[in-house]
Design a protein around this motif. Structure first.
Motif, PDB file in Angstrom:
ATOM      1  N   ALA A  20      -1.359  52.119   2.230  1.00 29.43           N
ATOM      2  CA  ALA A  20      -1.099  50.895   3.000  1.00 29.43           C
ATOM      3  C   ALA A  20       0.041  50.101   2.347  1.00 29.43           C
ATOM      4  N   PRO A  21       1.273  50.624   2.402  1.00 32.10           N
ATOM      5  CA  PRO A  21       2.395  49.982   1.711  1.00 32.10           C
ATOM      6  C   PRO A  21       2.784  48.613   2.263  1.00 32.10           C
ATOM      7  N   ALA A  22       2.391  48.303   3.482  1.00 31.21           N
ATOM      8  CA  ALA A  22       2.692  46.981   4.049  1.00 31.21           C
ATOM      9  C   ALA A  22       1.761  45.914   3.485  1.00 31.21           C
ATOM     10  N   VAL A  23       0.664  46.346   2.855  1.00 33.48           N
ATOM     11  CA  VAL A  23      -0.353  45.402   2.368  1.00 33.48           C
ATOM     12  C   VAL A  23      -0.408  45.368   0.842  1.00 33.48           C
ATOM     13  N   PHE A  24      -0.212  46.508   0.191  1.00 32.57           N
ATOM     14  CA  PHE A  24      -0.370  46.589  -1.256  1.00 32.57           C
ATOM     15  C   PHE A  24       0.916  47.020  -1.954  1.00 32.57           C
ATOM     16  N   ASP A  25       1.080  46.539  -3.176  1.00 34.22           N
ATOM     17  CA  ASP A  25       2.155  46.971  -4.069  1.00 34.22           C
ATOM     18  C   ASP A  25       1.565  46.988  -5.472  1.00 34.22           C
ATOM     19  N   GLN A  26       2.385  47.337  -6.442  1.00 36.15           N
ATOM     20  CA  GLN A  26       1.963  47.326  -7.838  1.00 36.15           C
ATOM     21  C   GLN A  26       2.936  46.485  -8.642  1.00 36.15           C
ATOM     22  N   ASP A  27       2.408  45.766  -9.634  1.00 35.99           N
ATOM     23  CA  ASP A  27       3.271  44.984 -10.516  1.00 35.99           C
ATOM     24  C   ASP A  27       3.896  45.915 -11.560  1.00 35.99           C
ATOM     25  N   ASP A  28       4.622  45.351 -12.503  1.00 36.77           N
ATOM     26  CA  ASP A  28       5.304  46.162 -13.514  1.00 36.77           C
ATOM     27  C   ASP A  28       4.352  46.974 -14.385  1.00 36.77           C
ATOM     28  N   ASP A  29       3.092  46.560 -14.452  1.00 34.26           N
ATOM     29  CA  ASP A  29       2.086  47.298 -15.227  1.00 34.26           C
ATOM     30  C   ASP A  29       1.318  48.297 -14.367  1.00 34.26           C
ATOM     31  N   GLY A  30       1.665  48.389 -13.080  1.00 34.17           N
ATOM     32  CA  GLY A  30       0.996  49.319 -12.181  1.00 34.17           C
ATOM     33  C   GLY A  30      -0.258  48.763 -11.539  1.00 34.17           C
ATOM     34  N   ILE A  31      -0.541  47.494 -11.749  1.00 30.48           N
ATOM     35  CA  ILE A  31      -1.765  46.885 -11.211  1.00 30.48           C
ATOM     36  C   ILE A  31      -1.519  46.409  -9.780  1.00 30.48           C
TER      37      ILE A  31
END
Length: 68
Positions: A20-31
């Protein structure tokens, strides 16, 4: 509908972002990071799939906001 995540238990697998790339991403730590306050109707199925694919259980099923 809203997506809820528990960043404390996210292991950074990235299944949510792939699903679900329109809803979720990851920060620089992968969280996991939630990108939108409201889940668009067209993204609901993908978000529900991300819930089932998350290996740590960090994503909770979408919930309806009160008054909607």
């Amino acid at each position: 509908m809203r997506a809820d995540v528990e960043r404390d238990i996210c292991i950074g697998a990235g299944m949510c972002v792939l699903t679900a790339p329109a809803v979720f991403d990851q920060d620089d730590d992968g969280i996991v990071v939630v990108l939108t306050e409201e889940i668009a109707p067209g993204d609901e199925t993908a978000v529900r799939r991300a819930v089932t694919l998350c290996p740590s259980g960090a994503i909770r099923p979408p919930r309806q906001e009160a008054g909607q």
